[in-house]
Design an enzyme around this catalytic site. Sequence first.
Site, PDB file in Angstrom:
ATOM      1  N   ARG A   1      -8.250  45.788  35.196  1.00 32.95           N
ATOM      2  CA  ARG A   1      -7.304  46.826  34.747  1.00 32.95           C
ATOM      3  C   ARG A   1      -7.728  48.211  35.233  1.00 32.95           C
ATOM      4  O   ARG A   1      -6.899  49.046  35.561  1.00 32.95           O
ATOM      5  CB  ARG A   1      -7.206  46.817  33.215  1.00 32.95           C
ATOM      6  CG  ARG A   1      -6.498  45.600  32.675  1.00 32.95           C
ATOM      7  CD  ARG A   1      -4.996  45.699  32.777  1.00 32.95           C
ATOM      8  NE  ARG A   1      -4.448  46.569  31.769  1.00 32.95           N
ATOM      9  CZ  ARG A   1      -3.249  46.444  31.232  1.00 32.95           C
ATOM     10  NH1 ARG A   1      -2.433  45.457  31.641  1.00 32.95           N
ATOM     11  NH2 ARG A   1      -2.818  47.269  30.325  1.00 32.95           N
TER      12      ARG A   1
ATOM     13  N   ARG B   1      -2.357  51.126  41.706  1.00 33.08           N
ATOM     14  CA  ARG B   1      -1.015  51.704  41.481  1.00 33.08           C
ATOM     15  C   ARG B   1      -0.968  53.178  41.888  1.00 33.08           C
ATOM     16  O   ARG B   1       0.054  53.655  42.388  1.00 33.08           O
ATOM     17  CB  ARG B   1      -0.610  51.516  40.019  1.00 33.08           C
ATOM     18  CG  ARG B   1      -0.277  50.054  39.697  1.00 33.08           C
ATOM     19  CD  ARG B   1      -0.123  49.849  38.221  1.00 33.08           C
ATOM     20  NE  ARG B   1       0.298  48.509  37.850  1.00 33.08           N
ATOM     21  CZ  ARG B   1       0.092  47.987  36.653  1.00 33.08           C
ATOM     22  NH1 ARG B   1      -0.529  48.688  35.723  1.00 33.08           N
ATOM     23  NH2 ARG B   1       0.515  46.766  36.384  1.00 33.08           N
TER      24      ARG B   1
ATOM     25  N   GLU C   1      -1.995  33.850  29.689  1.00 37.75           N
ATOM     26  CA  GLU C   1      -1.293  33.969  30.965  1.00 37.75           C
ATOM     27  C   GLU C   1      -1.839  32.999  32.013  1.00 37.75           C
ATOM     28  O   GLU C   1      -1.065  32.416  32.779  1.00 37.75           O
ATOM     29  CB  GLU C   1      -1.358  35.418  31.460  1.00 37.75           C
ATOM     30  CG  GLU C   1      -0.539  36.341  30.571  1.00 37.75           C
ATOM     31  CD  GLU C   1      -0.615  37.819  30.927  1.00 37.75           C
ATOM     32  OE1 GLU C   1       0.152  38.598  30.335  1.00 37.75           O
ATOM     33  OE2 GLU C   1      -1.431  38.202  31.789  1.00 37.75           O
TER      34      GLU C   1
ATOM     35  N   LYS D   1       3.315  41.330  42.529  1.00 42.65           N
ATOM     36  CA  LYS D   1       4.754  41.297  42.268  1.00 42.65           C
ATOM     37  C   LYS D   1       5.521  41.258  43.590  1.00 42.65           C
ATOM     38  O   LYS D   1       4.949  41.529  44.656  1.00 42.65           O
ATOM     39  CB  LYS D   1       5.142  42.508  41.422  1.00 42.65           C
ATOM     40  CG  LYS D   1       4.479  42.489  40.033  1.00 42.65           C
ATOM     41  CD  LYS D   1       4.975  43.632  39.172  1.00 42.65           C
ATOM     42  CE  LYS D   1       4.321  43.591  37.798  1.00 42.65           C
ATOM     43  NZ  LYS D   1       4.827  44.645  36.908  1.00 42.65           N
TER      44      LYS D   1
ATOM     45  N   TYR E   1       6.426  37.339  29.703  1.00 41.60           N
ATOM     46  CA  TYR E   1       6.761  38.664  29.184  1.00 41.60           C
ATOM     47  C   TYR E   1       7.388  38.553  27.792  1.00 41.60           C
ATOM     48  O   TYR E   1       8.293  39.323  27.469  1.00 41.60           O
ATOM     49  CB  TYR E   1       7.734  39.378  30.137  1.00 41.60           C
ATOM     50  CG  TYR E   1       7.063  40.000  31.359  1.00 41.60           C
ATOM     51  CD1 TYR E   1       5.933  40.810  31.240  1.00 41.60           C
ATOM     52  CD2 TYR E   1       7.590  39.820  32.639  1.00 41.60           C
ATOM     53  CE1 TYR E   1       5.331  41.395  32.350  1.00 41.60           C
ATOM     54  CE2 TYR E   1       6.996  40.405  33.759  1.00 41.60           C
ATOM     55  CZ  TYR E   1       5.870  41.197  33.601  1.00 41.60           C
ATOM     56  OH  TYR E   1       5.283  41.788  34.701  1.00 41.60           O
TER      57      TYR E   1
ATOM     58  N   THR F   1       0.000  51.562  33.938  1.00 40.12           N
ATOM     59  CA  THR F   1       1.226  50.793  34.210  1.00 40.12           C
ATOM     60  C   THR F   1       2.275  51.657  34.903  1.00 40.12           C
ATOM     61  O   THR F   1       2.929  51.219  35.843  1.00 40.12           O
ATOM     62  CB  THR F   1       1.807  50.241  32.887  1.00 40.12           C
ATOM     63  OG1 THR F   1       0.805  49.444  32.265  1.00 40.12           O
ATOM     64  CG2 THR F   1       3.043  49.405  33.128  1.00 40.12           C
TER      65      THR F   1
ATOM     66  N   PHE G   1      14.559  47.343  29.215  1.00 34.50           N
ATOM     67  CA  PHE G   1      14.268  47.177  30.641  1.00 34.50           C
ATOM     68  C   PHE G   1      14.049  45.725  31.046  1.00 34.50           C
ATOM     69  O   PHE G   1      13.819  45.441  32.215  1.00 34.50           O
ATOM     70  CB  PHE G   1      13.059  48.039  31.055  1.00 34.50           C
ATOM     71  CG  PHE G   1      11.753  47.698  30.360  1.00 34.50           C
ATOM     72  CD1 PHE G   1      10.974  46.630  30.791  1.00 34.50           C
ATOM     73  CD2 PHE G   1      11.305  48.442  29.286  1.00 34.50           C
ATOM     74  CE1 PHE G   1       9.778  46.315  30.161  1.00 34.50           C
ATOM     75  CE2 PHE G   1      10.105  48.136  28.648  1.00 34.50           C
ATOM     76  CZ  PHE G   1       9.344  47.063  29.094  1.00 34.50           C
TER      77      PHE G   1
END
Length: 163
Positions: free
Chosen positions: A90, A107, A141, A14, A54, A96, A62
């Site tokens: 993952r 993360r 995706e 991102k 998305y 997330t 959001f």
Amino acid sequence: MTEDTIERTFIAFKPDAVQRGIMGEIMHRFERAGLRVAALKMVQATDNILEEHYSEHVDKDFYEGLASFMKEGPIVAGVLEGVNAVENVRKLVGETEPRSAMPGTIRGDFTHMSYEHADEKGVAVKNVIHASGNPEEAEEEVGIWFDEDEIHDYERVDEYHIA
Ligand code: CMP
């Protein structure tokens, strides 16, 4: 890699990962786990592609914050291949919500924000990377972001031991 047990999954660094200069550190974790980088490109996301990518979030509160975050700068989209690649990627990426992501995950090691904080500020949770949630989502995706001729087949020298 052509065996039936080998999966493809979609990842995207991102804009926060690109701007923080941590793409290499993140990619290193996938590469050392033996996942094969089958495609990689830097792109500026558009409203159309984000609405497709998305689609399940478009109506959420959001979404506006998420779309503007994802357009803040270029992202780097990629395809990784390996045994159970979706699940394995993952696992390396972690939860997330950064607040809940375990240390040792991408993360967990690079972010700490909570949904509560993001929602209070009216912004998206900045969690440095997207990774497909299941094989069906991965196929969809990969198709949204890549043409088949952008995905490459080659052998990693360590496939004998890892995949
Ligand atoms: P990602 O895995 O790309 O999938 C959807 C994204 O929306 C997620 O990572 C976060 O960046 C963001 N997101 C999900 N839930 C929330 C929330 N409650 N508040 C803010 N952002 C969110």
